[in-house]
Design an enzyme around this catalytic site. Structure first.
Site, PDB file in Angstrom:
ATOM      1  CG  ASP A   8      -1.989  -1.064   1.836  1.00  0.00           C
ATOM      2  OD1 ASP A   8      -0.632  -2.108   1.496  1.00  0.00           O
ATOM      3  OD2 ASP A   8      -2.848  -1.160   1.653  1.00  0.00           O
ATOM      4  CD  GLU A  39      -6.919   1.140   0.639  1.00  0.00           C
ATOM      5  OE1 GLU A  39      -7.957   1.101   0.639  1.00  0.00           O
ATOM      6  OE2 GLU A  39      -6.775   1.150   2.268  1.00  0.00           O
ATOM      7  CG  ASN A  40      -3.376   2.923   2.154  1.00  0.00           C
ATOM      8  OD1 ASN A  40      -3.225   2.450   2.138  1.00  0.00           O
ATOM      9  ND2 ASN A  40      -5.622   3.928   2.689  1.00  0.00           N
ATOM     10  CG  ASN A  67     -10.420   0.169   3.009  1.00  0.00           C
ATOM     11  OD1 ASN A  67      -9.000  -1.327   2.519  1.00  0.00           O
ATOM     12  ND2 ASN A  67     -10.748   0.753   4.256  1.00  0.00           N
ATOM     13  CG  HIS A  68      -9.931   3.956   2.619  1.00  0.00           C
ATOM     14  ND1 HIS A  68      -9.911   4.731   3.213  1.00  0.00           N
ATOM     15  CD2 HIS A  68      -8.503   3.308   3.010  1.00  0.00           C
ATOM     16  CE1 HIS A  68      -9.689   4.226   4.701  1.00  0.00           C
ATOM     17  NE2 HIS A  68      -8.407   3.474   4.346  1.00  0.00           N
ATOM     18  CG  HIS A 150      -7.111  -3.979   0.140  1.00  0.00           C
ATOM     19  ND1 HIS A 150      -6.058  -3.421   0.799  1.00  0.00           N
ATOM     20  CD2 HIS A 150      -8.430  -2.704   1.479  1.00  0.00           C
ATOM     21  CE1 HIS A 150      -5.644  -2.164   1.053  1.00  0.00           C
ATOM     22  NE2 HIS A 150      -7.071  -2.049   1.907  1.00  0.00           N
ATOM     23  CG  HIS A 175      -6.939  -3.580   4.929  1.00  0.00           C
ATOM     24  ND1 HIS A 175      -7.510  -1.681   4.575  1.00  0.00           N
ATOM     25  CD2 HIS A 175      -7.218  -3.597   6.571  1.00  0.00           C
ATOM     26  CE1 HIS A 175      -8.024  -1.787   5.877  1.00  0.00           C
ATOM     27  NE2 HIS A 175      -8.120  -2.667   7.235  1.00  0.00           N
ATOM     28  CG  HIS A 177      -1.402   0.211   6.041  1.00  0.00           C
ATOM     29  ND1 HIS A 177      -0.862   1.371   6.042  1.00  0.00           N
ATOM     30  CD2 HIS A 177      -1.159  -0.653   4.476  1.00  0.00           C
ATOM     31  CE1 HIS A 177      -1.797   1.765   5.363  1.00  0.00           C
ATOM     32  NE2 HIS A 177      -2.509   0.752   4.383  1.00  0.00           N
TER      33      HIS A 177
END
Length: 264
Positions: A8, A39-40, A67-68, A150, A175, A177
């Protein structure tokens, strides 16, 4: 085939780390496919068209999400047009974007699938049933299949690894991290790791400025989480596949730290 999957990417620090490390990775793995979770990438929440373009220009060939995915509202303007970006396939039918895509690697093709877990995350459609549905339609056409799962729960990720052992080339978790030390090739030939880790601020908490997180834990009061700044670390995996079977030969961790970037 060789795949380098990058954990990520978190905020501007993560993008800086990617810019620093990609030339080295391309030198070490000149024929690899490079995939990253994005996604981040936009201040820790979602991705923008400009940031996606920046990541592709660094040499990333596909971007997975999570999810983001929807945190930056402009994503609705471009996700349907970006055939190299995949959001979780088990979002409900009719959701914008695509849950799987195929990228060409010389004379071969790689099927990339993105899934999202349901334990401690929103209860969307079942990722196990969804991946079976995708494979039923596409596996016969594609020997090489890569899955980014994820998910929050370690148990759910491990379960997915066993569920897909022998059916896909690799299942990697994202997810949480934190890079895990359980990389292995499962008995039927699928490469697996519970979490690849992250690319971003080294001294925050999962990429978030640590004082805010500490205040939240100590007081349980509302706080504003912001992406941390400072030095970075870089986590990824490199996966080697058998060109005849599409199954894995090896999966190894990649770790770099800004202070020790050229120490192997």
């Amino acid at each position: 085939m060789k795949i380098v999957f990058i954990g990520d990417i978190v905020g501007s620090v993560g993008r800086k780390a990617l810019k620093n490390i990609m030339p080295r990775l391309k030198q070490l793995h000149p024929h690899a496919v490079f995939i990253a979770n994005g996604e981040n990438a936009a201040a820790g929440k979602g991705i923008t068209a400009a940031i996606a373009k920046e990541i592709y220009e660094m040499g990333i060939q596909a971007i997975t999400m999570g999810n983001h995915t929807w945190d930056q509202k402009e994503i609705f303007d471009f996700i349907d047009r970006d055939d190299k970006m995949v959001r979780p396939a088990n979002f409900p039918p009719g959701t914008p974007g695509r849950g799987h895509t195929v990228i060409k690697v010389k004379d071969q093709e790689l099927l990339i699938i993105n899934l999202q877990g349901r334990t401690f995350l929103p209860p969307i459609d079942c990722p196990f049933r969804k991946v079976d549905e995708i494979l039923e339609g596409d596996k016969k056409k594609h020997k090489f299949v890569f899955v980014d799962f994820h998910a929050e729960a370690t148990s759910e990720k491990i379960a997915m690894g066993w569920h897909l052992d022998g059916k896909v080339s690799a299942v990697v978790g994202t997810h949480t991290h934190v890079q895990t030390n359980d990389n292995r090739v499962l008995p039927q030939g699928t490469a697996y790791v519970t979490d690849v880790g992250m690319v971003g601020p080294r001294d925050g908490i999962l990429g978030v400025e640590r004082n805010a997180v500490l205040q939240k834990f100590k007081t349980q009061l509302p706080v504003r989480f912001i992406t941390d700044e400072g030095k970075w670390h870089f986590h990824a995996v490199v996966i080697e596949l058998n060109d005849q079977t599409g199954l894995a030969k090896s999966i190894n961790l990649i770790r770099y730290d800004e202070d020790q970037v050229f120490m192997d």
